[in-house]
Design a protein around this motif. Structure first.
Motif, PDB file in Angstrom:
ATOM      1  N   SER A   1      -7.360  31.596  31.945  1.00 37.78           N
ATOM      2  CA  SER A   1      -7.252  31.899  30.523  1.00 37.78           C
ATOM      3  C   SER A   1      -8.379  32.816  30.050  1.00 37.78           C
ATOM      4  CB  SER A   1      -7.281  30.600  29.700  1.00 37.78           C
ATOM      5  OG  SER A   1      -8.510  29.912  29.880  1.00 37.78           O
ATOM      6  N   SER A   2      -9.433  32.963  30.879  1.00 38.52           N
ATOM      7  CA  SER A   2     -10.563  33.820  30.508  1.00 38.52           C
ATOM      8  C   SER A   2     -10.404  35.246  31.012  1.00 38.52           C
ATOM      9  CB  SER A   2     -11.865  33.230  31.073  1.00 38.52           C
ATOM     10  OG  SER A   2     -12.076  31.920  30.617  1.00 38.52           O
ATOM     11  N   GLN A   3      -9.210  35.592  31.479  1.00 35.30           N
ATOM     12  CA  GLN A   3      -8.992  36.943  31.968  1.00 35.30           C
ATOM     13  C   GLN A   3      -9.244  37.957  30.851  1.00 35.30           C
ATOM     14  OE1 GLN A   3      -5.055  37.025  33.611  1.00 35.30           O
ATOM     15  NE2 GLN A   3      -5.596  35.820  35.390  1.00 35.30           N
ATOM     16  N   GLY A   4      -9.931  39.034  31.207  1.00 35.73           N
ATOM     17  CA  GLY A   4     -10.278  40.055  30.228  1.00 35.73           C
ATOM     18  C   GLY A   4     -11.625  39.834  29.584  1.00 35.73           C
ATOM     19  N   VAL A   5     -12.227  38.635  29.790  1.00 36.64           N
ATOM     20  CA  VAL A   5     -13.555  38.335  29.255  1.00 36.64           C
ATOM     21  C   VAL A   5     -14.536  38.297  30.417  1.00 36.64           C
ATOM     22  CG1 VAL A   5     -14.947  36.678  27.983  1.00 36.64           C
ATOM     23  CG2 VAL A   5     -12.540  36.998  27.389  1.00 36.64           C
ATOM     24  N   THR A   6     -15.663  38.967  30.272  1.00 33.73           N
ATOM     25  CA  THR A   6     -16.656  39.023  31.346  1.00 33.73           C
ATOM     26  C   THR A   6     -17.950  38.378  30.877  1.00 33.73           C
ATOM     27  OG1 THR A   6     -15.678  41.116  32.073  1.00 33.73           O
ATOM     28  CG2 THR A   6     -17.819  40.521  33.006  1.00 33.73           C
ATOM     29  N   PRO A   7     -18.107  37.065  31.053  1.00 28.14           N
ATOM     30  CA  PRO A   7     -19.344  36.397  30.625  1.00 28.14           C
ATOM     31  C   PRO A   7     -20.499  36.729  31.563  1.00 28.14           C
ATOM     32  CG  PRO A   7     -17.906  34.846  31.731  1.00 28.14           C
ATOM     33  CD  PRO A   7     -17.138  36.121  31.638  1.00 28.14           C
ATOM     34  N   GLU A   8     -21.711  36.584  31.062  1.00 27.14           N
ATOM     35  CA  GLU A   8     -22.911  36.863  31.851  1.00 27.14           C
ATOM     36  C   GLU A   8     -23.238  35.625  32.701  1.00 27.14           C
ATOM     37  OE1 GLU A   8     -22.611  37.091  28.643  1.00 27.14           O
ATOM     38  OE2 GLU A   8     -22.732  39.233  28.174  1.00 27.14           O
ATOM     39  N   LEU A   9     -22.626  35.521  33.870  1.00 24.34           N
ATOM     40  CA  LEU A   9     -22.783  34.330  34.698  1.00 24.34           C
ATOM     41  C   LEU A   9     -24.221  34.139  35.155  1.00 24.34           C
ATOM     42  CD1 LEU A   9     -19.545  34.501  36.897  1.00 24.34           C
ATOM     43  CD2 LEU A   9     -19.977  33.099  34.887  1.00 24.34           C
TER      44      LEU A   9
ATOM     45  N   ALA B   1     -20.016  23.706  35.863  1.00 25.64           N
ATOM     46  CA  ALA B   1     -18.888  23.536  34.944  1.00 25.64           C
ATOM     47  C   ALA B   1     -18.719  24.764  34.051  1.00 25.64           C
ATOM     48  CB  ALA B   1     -19.096  22.280  34.097  1.00 25.64           C
ATOM     49  N   LEU B   2     -19.847  25.359  33.608  1.00 28.66           N
ATOM     50  CA  LEU B   2     -19.766  26.582  32.805  1.00 28.66           C
ATOM     51  C   LEU B   2     -19.132  27.709  33.607  1.00 28.66           C
ATOM     52  CD1 LEU B   2     -23.216  26.652  30.940  1.00 28.66           C
ATOM     53  CD2 LEU B   2     -20.953  26.395  29.895  1.00 28.66           C
ATOM     54  N   ARG B   3     -19.530  27.828  34.858  1.00 26.33           N
ATOM     55  CA  ARG B   3     -18.960  28.889  35.702  1.00 26.33           C
ATOM     56  C   ARG B   3     -17.482  28.639  35.972  1.00 26.33           C
ATOM     57  NH1 ARG B   3     -24.144  29.409  39.779  1.00 26.33           N
ATOM     58  NH2 ARG B   3     -25.252  30.988  38.562  1.00 26.33           N
TER      59      ARG B   3
ATOM     60  N   GLN C   1     -26.770  34.404  33.480  1.00 20.20           N
ATOM     61  CA  GLN C   1     -27.574  33.841  32.407  1.00 20.20           C
ATOM     62  C   GLN C   1     -27.079  32.456  31.983  1.00 20.20           C
ATOM     63  OE1 GLN C   1     -28.194  36.581  29.155  1.00 20.20           O
ATOM     64  NE2 GLN C   1     -28.168  38.355  30.524  1.00 20.20           N
ATOM     65  N   ALA C   2     -26.261  31.820  32.838  1.00 19.90           N
ATOM     66  CA  ALA C   2     -25.728  30.502  32.499  1.00 19.90           C
ATOM     67  C   ALA C   2     -26.841  29.482  32.332  1.00 19.90           C
ATOM     68  CB  ALA C   2     -24.743  30.052  33.583  1.00 19.90           C
ATOM     69  N   ALA C   3     -27.852  29.532  33.205  1.00 21.21           N
ATOM     70  CA  ALA C   3     -28.950  28.571  33.106  1.00 21.21           C
ATOM     71  C   ALA C   3     -29.727  28.753  31.807  1.00 21.21           C
ATOM     72  CB  ALA C   3     -29.880  28.720  34.310  1.00 21.21           C
ATOM     73  N   GLU C   4     -29.983  30.005  31.435  1.00 26.97           N
ATOM     74  CA  GLU C   4     -30.720  30.262  30.198  1.00 26.97           C
ATOM     75  C   GLU C   4     -29.910  29.810  28.982  1.00 26.97           C
ATOM     76  OE1 GLU C   4     -32.701  34.002  27.725  1.00 26.97           O
ATOM     77  OE2 GLU C   4     -31.850  34.302  29.730  1.00 26.97           O
ATOM     78  N   PHE C   5     -28.599  30.072  28.995  1.00 25.12           N
ATOM     79  CA  PHE C   5     -27.742  29.636  27.903  1.00 25.12           C
ATOM     80  C   PHE C   5     -27.767  28.121  27.751  1.00 25.12           C
ATOM     81  CE2 PHE C   5     -23.456  28.234  26.547  1.00 25.12           C
ATOM     82  CZ  PHE C   5     -23.443  28.770  25.266  1.00 25.12           C
ATOM     83  N   LEU C   6     -27.698  27.413  28.885  1.00 24.04           N
ATOM     84  CA  LEU C   6     -27.713  25.950  28.852  1.00 24.04           C
ATOM     85  C   LEU C   6     -29.051  25.435  28.337  1.00 24.04           C
ATOM     86  CD1 LEU C   6     -26.180  23.346  29.569  1.00 24.04           C
ATOM     87  CD2 LEU C   6     -27.138  23.514  31.864  1.00 24.04           C
TER      88      LEU C   6
ATOM     89  N   MET D   1     -38.856  32.538  37.298  1.00 27.34           N
ATOM     90  CA  MET D   1     -38.472  31.234  37.861  1.00 27.34           C
ATOM     91  C   MET D   1     -36.984  31.254  38.162  1.00 27.34           C
ATOM     92  SD  MET D   1     -38.951  27.407  36.257  1.00 27.34           S
ATOM     93  CE  MET D   1     -40.732  27.568  36.262  1.00 27.34           C
ATOM     94  N   THR D   2     -36.597  30.703  39.303  1.00 25.34           N
ATOM     95  CA  THR D   2     -35.192  30.696  39.664  1.00 25.34           C
ATOM     96  C   THR D   2     -34.426  29.749  38.768  1.00 25.34           C
ATOM     97  OG1 THR D   2     -35.447  28.891  41.237  1.00 25.34           O
ATOM     98  CG2 THR D   2     -35.784  31.133  42.069  1.00 25.34           C
ATOM     99  N   GLU D   3     -33.083  29.920  38.782  1.00 24.61           N
ATOM    100  CA  GLU D   3     -32.229  29.063  37.964  1.00 24.61           C
ATOM    101  C   GLU D   3     -32.415  27.611  38.335  1.00 24.61           C
ATOM    102  OE1 GLU D   3     -27.616  28.490  38.358  1.00 24.61           O
ATOM    103  OE2 GLU D   3     -28.031  30.299  37.222  1.00 24.61           O
ATOM    104  N   ARG D   4     -32.483  27.332  39.649  1.00 21.41           N
ATOM    105  CA  ARG D   4     -32.643  25.936  40.069  1.00 21.41           C
ATOM    106  C   ARG D   4     -34.022  25.420  39.677  1.00 21.41           C
ATOM    107  NH1 ARG D   4     -30.541  22.072  43.246  1.00 21.41           N
ATOM    108  NH2 ARG D   4     -31.976  20.711  44.374  1.00 21.41           N
TER     109      ARG D   4
END
Length: 434
Positions: free
Chosen positions: A89-97, A80-82, A99-104, A1-4
């Motif tokens: 300030s998040s430089q150097g951190v690579t979040p799994e963008l 907003a999460l993205r 998977q933002a929907a799954e995290f939420l 299923m898509t994020e939307r």
């Protein structure tokens, strides 16, 4: 299923769920907001749209904020999460963008905490910028500090004379005492006013300069010269009256009705093509689009500068940070246009917060005093919010060097108060010659 598809919940469904959670009857809620139960039933089954006005009434009746019922709430939280992940300030951190929907969906509590902390950090950053700008540019603050220093210097000088001089005529001693009393009173009054003024720094969005007063006036939809006297300062009223006269002249040359008719008759949204179709100057069309903000140009912003690069008019585009008057980012395409008059320059620009905008810059030359007079330059930059990923050639711009977190910018002219200074490399001691 898509994020939307996984998170998209329609407004009608939200309304029904909230009504049932409160054990409210459909007929009761419908009657309270002034519609029929049948119509509310269609809304709850997503068969009828909900106007913003009706949504506000339903939210008030169901005791929730309107955005809790709005369609796309989850999409807004994902955005907003993205945005938080894209903050410098998040430089150097690579979040799994991806998977933002799954995290939420799986961790709504942690998501809400993360977003709240991100909003708080942004608010504190904004307050730091505001305080720094006030300390640097606020004329009242500078004048008050000068008055305090002047009073302190006078008190110290008078006190030194009284202490160091053994024999002082009674009339002079009385005069010195009077000076001490007067300077002490002046220092006390000035210090109290200064403390009250500094306490007001916590209020956000307080205009500091005449230009900022005028910008707030423009954002309020003003444009009538008669409304300019409502501004606080004489300088702001004079500036607003001049801008209002120029806006009126632009409106006469390109009336609202004509601009709307041309926009409705063509699907083209290129201001250069619109100007060509109407046979009008491009800078006039850019000003009218930014002030009128018709369909297709919602959220448009405009900055105008003179030949020195000083900004003479600013109407902010939502999400595009503008500096205090007297400062700007040297990488704005606006300044490239000054070097290439009569040439339209279109570029994508990306803010430090990761917001993407389309910009159109155009500069004109004029000689209002004739052949023997100076050549005057005037630059315009129209800003429009853009969606989707930033193109590879997007310009990384900011508001001004002092409040821009991009340390590696090739145009940086002073250190930023928001970015850590690069670590200094330890010097390697030279080998002694044996």
């Amino acid at each position: 299923m898509t994020e939307r598809g996984a998170l998209h919940v329609l407004t009608g469904t939200r309304i029904r769920e909230r009504r049932l959670a409160l054990s409210r009857r459909q007929a009761e809620v419908a009657r309270a907001v002034g519609i029929s139960p049948a119509y509310l039933n269609l809304i709850e089954h997503n068969r009828r749209p909900v106007t913003p006005e009706l949504l506000g009434k339903l939210a008030a009746e169901l005791q929730v904020p309107p955005d809790e019922l709005s369609e796309g709430r989850e999409e807004a939280r994902i955005a907003a999460l993205r945005e938080a992940a894209a903050h410098p300030s998040s430089q150097g951190v690579t979040p799994e963008l991806d998977q933002a929907a799954e995290f939420l969906a799986r961790f709504p509590g942690w998501s809400a905490l993360l977003l709240a902390q991100s909003r708080r950090a942004v608010a504190m950053e904004r307050q730091l910028i505001d305080l720094s700008d006030r300390m640097t540019h606020d004329p009242y603050l500078l004048a008050a500090l000068h008055e305090v220093l002047s009073a302190v210097t006078s008190l110290r000088s008078t006190a030194s004379i009284l202490v160091e001089e053994d024999e002082i005529a009674p009339e002079w001693r009385a005069r010195f005492h009077a000076n001490l009393a007067e300077d002490s009173q002046r220092l006390s009054v000035t210090a109290q006013e200064l403390v009250r003024y500094v306490d007001s720094f916590e209020a956000e969005g307080t205009p500091l300069t005449p230009q900022e007063e005028v910008e707030a006036w423009l954002d309020g939809g003003a444009g009538d010269p008669d409304s300019a006297p409502e501004l606080a300062s004489d300088a702001a009223r004079a500036l607003a009256s001049r801008i209002a006269r120029e806006m009126l002249a632009d409106r006469i040359e390109l009336p609202d009705a004509r601009l709307a008719a041309v926009l409705n008759a063509t699907r083209a949204r290129d201001p250069l093509l619109l100007a060509g179709d109407m046979g009008l100057p491009l800078d006039l069309v850019m000003r009218r689009l930014a002030m009128l903000r018709p369909a297709g140009y919602e959220g448009a912003g405009l900055v105008i500068c003179d030949g020195s690069g000083a900004l003479t008019l600013r109407r902010a585009a939502p999400g595009f940070p503008l500096p205090r008057p007297g400062d700007a980012c040297p990488l704005w395409p606006l300044y490239l246009a000054l070097a290439m008059p009569q040439t339209a320059i279109a570029r994508h620009v990306l803010t430090p917060e990761g917001r993407l905008f389309r910009s159109l810059s155009f500069a004109t030359r004029s000689q209002p005093l004739g052949l023997d007079g100076p050549v005057l330059l005037r630059g315009h930059m129209l800003l429009l919010p853009a969606e989707g990923p930033a193109p590879a050639d997007a310009l990384l711009v900011g508001p001004a060097c002092r409040i821009c977190p991009r340390n590696e910018c090739p145009a940086r002219r002073e250190p930023s108060i928001l970015a850590p200074m690069p670590a200094r490399q330890p010097r390697t001691p030279a080998r002694s010659r044996g």
